[in-house]
Design a protein around this motif. Sequence first.
Motif, PDB file in Angstrom:
ATOM      1  N   TYR A  17       0.611  -1.041  -0.205  1.00 31.05           N
ATOM      2  CA  TYR A  17       0.178  -0.019  -0.184  1.00 31.05           C
ATOM      3  C   TYR A  17       1.037   1.321   0.165  1.00 31.05           C
ATOM      4  O   TYR A  17       1.898   1.370  -0.225  1.00 31.05           O
ATOM      5  CB  TYR A  17      -1.001  -0.030   0.722  1.00 31.05           C
ATOM      6  CG  TYR A  17      -0.386   0.171   2.397  1.00 31.05           C
ATOM      7  CD1 TYR A  17      -0.245   1.844   3.402  1.00 31.05           C
ATOM      8  CD2 TYR A  17      -0.121  -0.504   3.442  1.00 31.05           C
ATOM      9  CE1 TYR A  17       0.014   1.711   4.119  1.00 31.05           C
ATOM     10  CE2 TYR A  17       0.877  -0.630   4.505  1.00 31.05           C
ATOM     11  CZ  TYR A  17       0.858   0.323   4.497  1.00 31.05           C
ATOM     12  OH  TYR A  17       1.381   0.800   6.311  1.00 31.05           O
ATOM     13  N   GLY A  34     -19.247  -2.641   0.852  1.00 31.41           N
ATOM     14  CA  GLY A  34     -17.859  -3.429   1.546  1.00 31.41           C
ATOM     15  C   GLY A  34     -18.256  -4.896   1.176  1.00 31.41           C
ATOM     16  O   GLY A  34     -19.977  -5.166   0.482  1.00 31.41           O
ATOM     17  N   ARG A  76      -8.523   3.729  -2.945  1.00 35.65           N
ATOM     18  CA  ARG A  76      -8.517   3.663  -1.120  1.00 35.65           C
ATOM     19  C   ARG A  76      -8.972   2.542  -1.504  1.00 35.65           C
ATOM     20  O   ARG A  76     -10.116   1.824  -1.730  1.00 35.65           O
ATOM     21  CB  ARG A  76      -9.830   4.402  -0.671  1.00 35.65           C
ATOM     22  CG  ARG A  76     -10.123   4.497   0.681  1.00 35.65           C
ATOM     23  CD  ARG A  76      -8.752   5.549   1.350  1.00 35.65           C
ATOM     24  NE  ARG A  76      -9.306   5.481   2.648  1.00 35.65           N
ATOM     25  CZ  ARG A  76      -8.893   5.008   3.357  1.00 35.65           C
ATOM     26  NH1 ARG A  76      -7.254   5.635   3.448  1.00 35.65           N
ATOM     27  NH2 ARG A  76      -8.938   4.795   4.780  1.00 35.65           N
ATOM     28  N   ASN A  78     -10.706  -1.023   2.261  1.00 36.28           N
ATOM     29  CA  ASN A  78     -10.711  -0.794   3.999  1.00 36.28           C
ATOM     30  C   ASN A  78     -11.024  -2.140   3.789  1.00 36.28           C
ATOM     31  O   ASN A  78     -11.865  -3.073   3.176  1.00 36.28           O
ATOM     32  CB  ASN A  78     -11.972   0.060   4.012  1.00 36.28           C
ATOM     33  CG  ASN A  78     -11.524   1.477   4.056  1.00 36.28           C
ATOM     34  OD1 ASN A  78      -9.696   2.104   4.646  1.00 36.28           O
ATOM     35  ND2 ASN A  78     -12.498   2.677   3.825  1.00 36.28           N
ATOM     36  N   TYR A  80     -11.546  -4.834   6.517  1.00 41.78           N
ATOM     37  CA  TYR A  80     -12.274  -5.579   7.077  1.00 41.78           C
ATOM     38  C   TYR A  80     -12.336  -7.113   7.349  1.00 41.78           C
ATOM     39  O   TYR A  80     -12.243  -7.815   7.245  1.00 41.78           O
ATOM     40  CB  TYR A  80     -14.391  -5.393   7.910  1.00 41.78           C
ATOM     41  CG  TYR A  80     -14.112  -3.626   7.360  1.00 41.78           C
ATOM     42  CD1 TYR A  80     -13.568  -2.712   8.059  1.00 41.78           C
ATOM     43  CD2 TYR A  80     -14.251  -3.393   6.394  1.00 41.78           C
ATOM     44  CE1 TYR A  80     -14.142  -0.960   8.074  1.00 41.78           C
ATOM     45  CE2 TYR A  80     -14.644  -2.068   5.861  1.00 41.78           C
ATOM     46  CZ  TYR A  80     -14.284  -0.768   7.001  1.00 41.78           C
ATOM     47  OH  TYR A  80     -14.965   0.723   6.249  1.00 41.78           O
ATOM     48  N   LEU A 107      -4.766   2.286   2.359  1.00 41.68           N
ATOM     49  CA  LEU A 107      -5.243   0.459   3.076  1.00 41.68           C
ATOM     50  C   LEU A 107      -5.572   1.241   4.503  1.00 41.68           C
ATOM     51  O   LEU A 107      -4.779   1.553   5.252  1.00 41.68           O
ATOM     52  CB  LEU A 107      -4.110  -0.414   2.861  1.00 41.68           C
ATOM     53  CG  LEU A 107      -4.861  -1.754   2.816  1.00 41.68           C
ATOM     54  CD1 LEU A 107      -5.635  -2.457   2.498  1.00 41.68           C
ATOM     55  CD2 LEU A 107      -3.537  -2.360   3.218  1.00 41.68           C
ATOM     56  N   THR A 108      -6.462   1.137   4.536  1.00 39.64           N
ATOM     57  CA  THR A 108      -6.572   0.707   6.444  1.00 39.64           C
ATOM     58  C   THR A 108      -6.517  -0.898   6.189  1.00 39.64           C
ATOM     59  O   THR A 108      -8.426  -1.272   6.417  1.00 39.64           O
ATOM     60  CB  THR A 108      -8.077   1.451   6.556  1.00 39.64           C
ATOM     61  OG1 THR A 108      -7.733   3.067   6.639  1.00 39.64           O
ATOM     62  CG2 THR A 108      -8.331   1.394   8.247  1.00 39.64           C
ATOM     63  N   ALA A 109      -6.773  -1.010   7.095  1.00 43.02           N
ATOM     64  CA  ALA A 109      -7.288  -2.742   8.320  1.00 43.02           C
ATOM     65  C   ALA A 109      -7.469  -2.582   9.146  1.00 43.02           C
ATOM     66  O   ALA A 109      -6.453  -2.661  10.263  1.00 43.02           O
ATOM     67  CB  ALA A 109      -5.980  -4.230   7.207  1.00 43.02           C
ATOM     68  N   LEU A 110      -8.845  -3.083   9.044  1.00 39.89           N
ATOM     69  CA  LEU A 110      -9.465  -3.009  10.811  1.00 39.89           C
ATOM     70  C   LEU A 110      -9.782  -4.772  11.100  1.00 39.89           C
ATOM     71  O   LEU A 110     -10.355  -5.288  11.000  1.00 39.89           O
ATOM     72  CB  LEU A 110     -10.182  -2.189  10.623  1.00 39.89           C
ATOM     73  CG  LEU A 110      -9.840  -0.793  10.666  1.00 39.89           C
ATOM     74  CD1 LEU A 110     -11.272   0.014  10.503  1.00 39.89           C
ATOM     75  CD2 LEU A 110      -9.196  -0.584  11.928  1.00 39.89           C
ATOM     76  N   GLU A 124     -13.699  -2.824   1.029  1.00 42.19           N
ATOM     77  CA  GLU A 124     -14.815  -1.671   0.371  1.00 42.19           C
ATOM     78  C   GLU A 124     -13.528  -0.803   0.063  1.00 42.19           C
ATOM     79  O   GLU A 124     -12.168  -0.426   0.491  1.00 42.19           O
ATOM     80  CB  GLU A 124     -14.935  -0.767   1.758  1.00 42.19           C
ATOM     81  CG  GLU A 124     -15.430   0.299   1.271  1.00 42.19           C
ATOM     82  CD  GLU A 124     -16.322   0.768   3.232  1.00 42.19           C
ATOM     83  OE1 GLU A 124     -17.355   1.536   3.458  1.00 42.19           O
ATOM     84  OE2 GLU A 124     -14.985   1.540   3.480  1.00 42.19           O
TER      85      GLU A 124
END
Length: 129
Positions: A17, A34, A76, A78, A80, A107-110, A124
Amino acid sequence: MNRRSINPWTWQRQRSYVQAVEVKNVAGTLYCSGQAAIADDGISSDKDMESQLRQAIANLENVIQTAGYLCSGIVRLNLYTTSMRELWPHFPILQEWIAKHQIEQALTALEVVGLFETLKVELEATVVK
């Protein structure tokens, strides 16, 4: 479209990323809900993390292509998951897909307490052209 990746560091390259993406002169923007391992008939998967990740990627790709966009336009992403520990051994599947499409995305990974029904991972995306 003009696109520029911003990376004050180099370590994020190993994780597939970039720190930020600037986009100018966009012809269109697609905001994807998502996408998870849900079959064409609307049934949520109860399979393992690897299978669900592969199906989530395939479903995201299908939405993007159906809308007339390219996966390479993802700016972008995301992610989850109900278990980062369970997902991590399969992360190369996502990295290979990112490399295949030459995606450079923020990138956001939660890790979350739960997802819909039996789902373990959801992707998403925001896509531009």
